[in-house]
Design a protein around this motif. Sequence first.
Motif, PDB file in Angstrom:
ATOM      1  N   VAL A   5     -14.668   9.405   2.528  1.00 51.26           N
ATOM      2  CA  VAL A   5     -14.791   8.845   3.862  1.00 51.26           C
ATOM      3  C   VAL A   5     -13.428   8.774   4.538  1.00 51.26           C
ATOM      4  N   CYS A   6     -12.384   8.492   3.762  1.00 53.56           N
ATOM      5  CA  CYS A   6     -11.044   8.330   4.310  1.00 53.56           C
ATOM      6  C   CYS A   6     -10.138   9.453   3.828  1.00 53.56           C
ATOM      7  N   SER A   7      -9.233   9.861   4.697  1.00 48.67           N
ATOM      8  CA  SER A   7      -8.230  10.843   4.299  1.00 48.67           C
ATOM      9  C   SER A   7      -7.053  10.130   3.645  1.00 48.67           C
ATOM     10  N   ALA A   8      -6.120  10.911   3.114  1.00 40.18           N
ATOM     11  CA  ALA A   8      -4.936  10.326   2.466  1.00 40.18           C
ATOM     12  C   ALA A   8      -4.120   9.507   3.467  1.00 40.18           C
ATOM     13  N   SER A   9      -3.974  10.004   4.681  1.00 46.96           N
ATOM     14  CA  SER A   9      -3.202   9.257   5.684  1.00 46.96           C
ATOM     15  C   SER A   9      -3.917   7.961   6.068  1.00 46.96           C
ATOM     16  N   ASP A  10      -5.261   7.975   6.056  1.00 47.15           N
ATOM     17  CA  ASP A  10      -6.012   6.748   6.321  1.00 47.15           C
ATOM     18  C   ASP A  10      -5.739   5.711   5.231  1.00 47.15           C
ATOM     19  N   PHE A  11      -5.679   6.166   3.973  1.00 48.89           N
ATOM     20  CA  PHE A  11      -5.412   5.252   2.873  1.00 48.89           C
ATOM     21  C   PHE A  11      -3.990   4.714   2.937  1.00 48.89           C
ATOM     22  N   GLU A  12      -3.050   5.551   3.344  1.00 48.99           N
ATOM     23  CA  GLU A  12      -1.670   5.086   3.480  1.00 48.99           C
ATOM     24  C   GLU A  12      -1.565   3.998   4.546  1.00 48.99           C
ATOM     25  N   SER A  13      -2.184   4.236   5.695  1.00 47.33           N
ATOM     26  CA  SER A  13      -2.114   3.230   6.762  1.00 47.33           C
ATOM     27  C   SER A  13      -2.892   1.975   6.376  1.00 47.33           C
ATOM     28  N   LEU A  14      -3.986   2.146   5.659  1.00 51.55           N
ATOM     29  CA  LEU A  14      -4.759   1.009   5.171  1.00 51.55           C
ATOM     30  C   LEU A  14      -3.931   0.198   4.178  1.00 51.55           C
ATOM     31  N   TYR A  15      -3.222   0.874   3.306  1.00 53.44           N
ATOM     32  CA  TYR A  15      -2.352   0.208   2.336  1.00 53.44           C
ATOM     33  C   TYR A  15      -1.266  -0.585   3.059  1.00 53.44           C
ATOM     34  N   GLU A  16      -0.627   0.058   4.017  1.00 53.55           N
ATOM     35  CA  GLU A  16       0.462  -0.588   4.752  1.00 53.55           C
ATOM     36  C   GLU A  16      -0.016  -1.799   5.555  1.00 53.55           C
ATOM     37  N   SER A  17      -1.246  -1.751   6.043  1.00 50.80           N
ATOM     38  CA  SER A  17      -1.725  -2.869   6.851  1.00 50.80           C
ATOM     39  C   SER A  17      -2.328  -3.988   6.001  1.00 50.80           C
ATOM     40  N   ALA A  18      -2.859  -3.675   4.823  1.00 56.72           N
ATOM     41  CA  ALA A  18      -3.545  -4.696   4.023  1.00 56.72           C
ATOM     42  C   ALA A  18      -2.666  -5.302   2.935  1.00 56.72           C
ATOM     43  N   PHE A  19      -1.698  -4.562   2.416  1.00 55.16           N
ATOM     44  CA  PHE A  19      -0.911  -5.084   1.292  1.00 55.16           C
ATOM     45  C   PHE A  19      -0.110  -6.338   1.635  1.00 55.16           C
ATOM     46  N   PRO A  20       0.522  -6.434   2.797  1.00 53.64           N
ATOM     47  CA  PRO A  20       1.312  -7.651   3.068  1.00 53.64           C
ATOM     48  C   PRO A  20       0.503  -8.949   2.954  1.00 53.64           C
ATOM     49  N   ALA A  21      -0.729  -8.940   3.404  1.00 51.45           N
ATOM     50  CA  ALA A  21      -1.553 -10.153   3.315  1.00 51.45           C
ATOM     51  C   ALA A  21      -1.815 -10.517   1.860  1.00 51.45           C
ATOM     52  N   PHE A  22      -2.117  -9.511   1.046  1.00 50.73           N
ATOM     53  CA  PHE A  22      -2.356  -9.798  -0.363  1.00 50.73           C
ATOM     54  C   PHE A  22      -1.063 -10.198  -1.068  1.00 50.73           C
ATOM     55  N   ALA A  23       0.044  -9.576  -0.708  1.00 53.37           N
ATOM     56  CA  ALA A  23       1.332  -9.912  -1.323  1.00 53.37           C
ATOM     57  C   ALA A  23       1.683 -11.377  -1.047  1.00 53.37           C
ATOM     58  N   ARG A  24       1.409 -11.860   0.170  1.00 51.69           N
ATOM     59  CA  ARG A  24       1.645 -13.276   0.479  1.00 51.69           C
ATOM     60  C   ARG A  24       0.750 -14.169  -0.381  1.00 51.69           C
ATOM     61  N   PHE A  25      -0.524 -13.784  -0.500  1.00 45.32           N
ATOM     62  CA  PHE A  25      -1.466 -14.546  -1.327  1.00 45.32           C
ATOM     63  C   PHE A  25      -0.987 -14.600  -2.773  1.00 45.32           C
ATOM     64  N   ALA A  26      -0.662 -13.458  -3.332  1.00 45.55           N
ATOM     65  CA  ALA A  26      -0.244 -13.396  -4.740  1.00 45.55           C
ATOM     66  C   ALA A  26       1.098 -14.099  -4.938  1.00 45.55           C
ATOM     67  N   GLY A  27       2.012 -13.923  -3.998  1.00 48.07           N
ATOM     68  CA  GLY A  27       3.313 -14.571  -4.105  1.00 48.07           C
ATOM     69  C   GLY A  27       3.210 -16.079  -4.069  1.00 48.07           C
ATOM     70  N   SER A  28       2.271 -16.593  -3.295  1.00 48.27           N
ATOM     71  CA  SER A  28       2.100 -18.049  -3.229  1.00 48.27           C
ATOM     72  C   SER A  28       1.515 -18.603  -4.520  1.00 48.27           C
ATOM     73  N   ASN A  30       2.618 -17.410  -7.536  1.00 49.45           N
ATOM     74  CA  ASN A  30       3.621 -17.053  -8.540  1.00 49.45           C
ATOM     75  C   ASN A  30       3.404 -15.699  -9.204  1.00 49.45           C
ATOM     76  N   ALA A  31       2.789 -14.758  -8.518  1.00 48.09           N
ATOM     77  CA  ALA A  31       2.655 -13.406  -9.071  1.00 48.09           C
ATOM     78  C   ALA A  31       3.920 -12.617  -8.758  1.00 48.09           C
ATOM     79  N   SER A  32       4.289 -11.739  -9.657  1.00 47.94           N
ATOM     80  CA  SER A  32       5.439 -10.873  -9.392  1.00 47.94           C
ATOM     81  C   SER A  32       5.008  -9.768  -8.433  1.00 47.94           C
ATOM     82  N   VAL A  33       5.972  -9.118  -7.834  1.00 54.47           N
ATOM     83  CA  VAL A  33       5.675  -8.021  -6.917  1.00 54.47           C
ATOM     84  C   VAL A  33       4.984  -6.891  -7.667  1.00 54.47           C
ATOM     85  N   ASP A  34       5.429  -6.626  -8.901  1.00 52.06           N
ATOM     86  CA  ASP A  34       4.805  -5.565  -9.697  1.00 52.06           C
ATOM     87  C   ASP A  34       3.347  -5.876  -9.999  1.00 52.06           C
ATOM     88  N   ASP A  35       3.057  -7.137 -10.361  1.00 52.76           N
ATOM     89  CA  ASP A  35       1.671  -7.523 -10.612  1.00 52.76           C
ATOM     90  C   ASP A  35       0.832  -7.396  -9.347  1.00 52.76           C
TER      91      ASP A  35
END
Length: 112
Positions: A5-28, A30-35
Amino acid sequence: MPMPVCSASDFESLYESAFPAFARFAGSRNASVDDAMDIFHDAMVVYYEKTRDPAFAIIVSPEAYITGIAKHLWLRKYNRNKTQQSLFPDEQAFVIPEDFFPDEREIKLLSF
């Protein structure tokens, strides 16, 4: 076999737009960036596999869906790991004796 359904560029933009929200959640929590990255990659794989199903439909944005999957995976990992305690300082001092594992002759004798 259904087409992606999605192309590689769609997944890249999806990753870039969705990861920061999850990174804030995980960081709050005590998850490491790698985890956080490992879990988010797993969530992206789950999302990709779901999009391959022609009957797949979501009622939220793809970013919210992937973030929800990632949060679920992180909470499952956290709940599984919270009952385990790290022995890191003790692990370094622990030495396995050389005669702990049987040698080849003992294995043959035991199997006989």
